[in-house]
Write an enzyme that holds these catalytic residues in place. Sequence first.
Site, PDB file in Angstrom:
ATOM      1  N   CYS A  78       0.734  -1.176   0.007  1.00  0.00           N
ATOM      2  CA  CYS A  78       0.107   0.016   0.088  1.00  0.00           C
ATOM      3  C   CYS A  78       0.767   1.405  -0.031  1.00  0.00           C
ATOM      4  CB  CYS A  78      -1.075   0.023   1.111  1.00  0.00           C
ATOM      5  SG  CYS A  78      -2.281   0.961   1.281  1.00  0.00           S
ATOM      6  N   HIS A 167      -3.508  -5.213   0.518  1.00  0.00           N
ATOM      7  CA  HIS A 167      -3.102  -5.797   1.866  1.00  0.00           C
ATOM      8  C   HIS A 167      -3.048  -7.138   1.972  1.00  0.00           C
ATOM      9  CE1 HIS A 167      -2.744  -2.088   3.876  1.00  0.00           C
ATOM     10  NE2 HIS A 167      -3.654  -1.137   3.362  1.00  0.00           N
ATOM     11  N   GLU A 169      -1.641  -8.820   4.147  1.00  0.00           N
ATOM     12  CA  GLU A 169      -1.652  -9.409   5.488  1.00  0.00           C
ATOM     13  C   GLU A 169      -3.041  -9.581   6.164  1.00  0.00           C
ATOM     14  OE1 GLU A 169      -1.079  -6.436   4.264  1.00  0.00           O
ATOM     15  OE2 GLU A 169      -1.491  -4.740   5.711  1.00  0.00           O
ATOM     16  N   SER A 221       0.255 -13.600  37.579  1.00  0.00           N
ATOM     17  CA  SER A 221      -1.177 -13.159  37.279  1.00  0.00           C
ATOM     18  C   SER A 221      -2.441 -14.098  37.276  1.00  0.00           C
ATOM     19  CB  SER A 221      -1.268 -12.077  36.338  1.00  0.00           C
ATOM     20  OG  SER A 221      -1.290 -12.753  35.095  1.00  0.00           O
ATOM     21  N   GLY A 222      -1.901 -15.490  36.934  1.00  0.00           N
ATOM     22  CA  GLY A 222      -2.949 -16.405  36.637  1.00  0.00           C
ATOM     23  C   GLY A 222      -3.289 -16.418  34.994  1.00  0.00           C
ATOM     24  N   GLY A 223      -2.683 -15.391  34.227  1.00  0.00           N
ATOM     25  CA  GLY A 223      -2.763 -15.077  32.830  1.00  0.00           C
ATOM     26  C   GLY A 223      -1.781 -15.826  32.020  1.00  0.00           C
ATOM     27  N   VAL A 224      -1.833 -16.018  30.806  1.00  0.00           N
ATOM     28  CA  VAL A 224      -0.981 -16.711  30.008  1.00  0.00           C
ATOM     29  C   VAL A 224       0.455 -16.210  29.882  1.00  0.00           C
ATOM     30  CG1 VAL A 224      -1.033 -17.785  27.640  1.00  0.00           C
ATOM     31  CG2 VAL A 224      -2.928 -17.357  28.444  1.00  0.00           C
ATOM     32  N   ASP A 225       0.548 -14.958  29.726  1.00  0.00           N
ATOM     33  CA  ASP A 225       2.194 -14.276  29.712  1.00  0.00           C
ATOM     34  C   ASP A 225       2.856 -14.634  30.742  1.00  0.00           C
ATOM     35  OD1 ASP A 225       0.668 -13.560  27.393  1.00  0.00           O
ATOM     36  OD2 ASP A 225       0.641 -11.527  27.833  1.00  0.00           O
ATOM     37  N   SER A 226       2.586 -14.217  31.827  1.00  0.00           N
ATOM     38  CA  SER A 226       3.211 -14.399  33.162  1.00  0.00           C
ATOM     39  C   SER A 226       3.422 -15.885  33.366  1.00  0.00           C
ATOM     40  CB  SER A 226       2.558 -13.762  34.442  1.00  0.00           C
ATOM     41  OG  SER A 226       1.412 -14.201  34.651  1.00  0.00           O
ATOM     42  N   SER A 227       2.372 -16.799  33.090  1.00  0.00           N
ATOM     43  CA  SER A 227       2.611 -18.250  33.324  1.00  0.00           C
ATOM     44  C   SER A 227       3.722 -18.842  32.292  1.00  0.00           C
ATOM     45  CB  SER A 227       1.387 -18.974  33.366  1.00  0.00           C
ATOM     46  OG  SER A 227       0.389 -18.329  33.987  1.00  0.00           O
TER      47      SER A 227
END
Length: 513
Positions: A78, A167, A169, A221-227
Amino acid sequence: MQKIIILDFGSQTTQLIGRRVRELNTFCEILPYNRFPTDDADVIGVILSGSPLSVNQSDAFRLCFDNLRGKYPLLGICYGAQLMADTFGGSVQRSDTREYGRATLSWLNASDPLLAGIDVGAQVWMSHGDTITCLPSGFCAIASTSTVANAAYRGADEEQLWGVQFHPEVFHTLCGKQLLENFVVGICGSRQDWSAAHFVDTTVAELREQVGTELVILGLSGGVDSSVAAVLLHRAIGNKLTCIFVDHGLLRKNEYAEVMSLYEGLGLNVVGVDASAKFYAELAGVTEPERKRKIIGKGFIDVFEAEALKISDARWLAQGTIYPDRIESMNITGKVIKSHHNVGGLPAKMNLKICEPLRWLFKDEVRRVGRQLGIPERLISRHPFPGPGLAVRILGDITPEKVHILQEADDIFIRALREWATDDGDVLYNKVWQAGVVLLPVQSVGVMGDERTYEQAVALRAVTSTDAMTADWAHLPYDFLSHVSNEIINRVQGVNRVCYDISSKPPATIEWE
Ligand code: XMP
């Protein structure tokens, strides 16, 4: 490691280009348009993104191509295509016909390597107000639509340079994946060796090198990233990692105990802190949403710091920061905004160094790495959950009683989503991006048995989304909603009315506060 550089001119879909390249098992970096790393021997190709700007604007982002043209395969998308055409002597003008949305390729040069495997009639997605009216000398069109003659072009034979005005993508360019694969693999020669297994092996080795025998702390935190960050670090340095999990009393029903046992099952060394009494006391009587958020944010840092300071010989603070959190993105004025996440003033106070093992990963890659590490699917595929927890789903002041009512109603809803089978054999939980219950500051009249009731109303919220930036309300089956409503009214004392929120974002938001 081979890499593709994506130069960002501020398009909303730049990150999507990055994700598509990674899906081709090829590493890529997204950099501001004027920060090309001239000394990086691993670069195998360069993609120029779109932009909200026009190349004819006086303040358009221009680029010096001295280090690029003829040195690397180039693909302009583009604005990127228009910029190359304009810079190399072609002409770009405002188009008379609108070039937005779906279009089909009416002609293409099937022998061009960028278009291998793509046929006339392929659907592409356009989104531009300018169009390339004249190509630079030596360039030629390789695809057209009924209204866009130079939908795709290439440079002179000896240089590896292509531009597409659509585009590739975005999902609606159905041949986009093939086109990007043609560029990244066919033209740039990617070996496609960027995979979750490769990432785990190299990151574990790097972490061992980086951290050595020093102690690391990490807030879960119980979330995916920190785990995933925690398990990766644990694999590298074992018990030199201490994790801290703070319960602010605003988690889902039983979540603290469940997540703690999942973490312990993974072998992590976790310090759990039940700080709910402190948070309830500080939140008493507070109704203003932003004040609630501030109190919880500060309270979280205080509790985390107090625990972290007990590990006085820690040298590192690890964080689950992922790539989209770090990408230096530009606003339309060209100002670079860099976001960085730190846990309060802890790093300075304890003289800690920051360790971010997921700093190169997109969210879907974090999940793939999590699976590779053997983290249970229940943790990996969890819906996003806001840091301030149920506090932003209790409208008005927060009391332990209200938290209890909301936890019960939320548990019924989420459990039902996890159990309700869909036609394709999956469950509803996996079909929605995020779901929860909101406790409204409203009481209404009802009747139960022969008794008149005057009790709370709750709203169910479930949305579909890919990034939480925009969201649609989930079209959950009526019989499912009916089942959940009955369960909540029959089983949660204090609730006699259930509504379903059918607002999309924008103009509404996912959370109510
Ligand atoms: P909204 O409500 O803005 O939410 O449409 C978008 C996404 O962000 C989450 N969210 C938060 N996450 N702290 C967080 O960590 C917050 O204060 C917060 N507010 C909203 C929300 O759950 C959704 O995933």
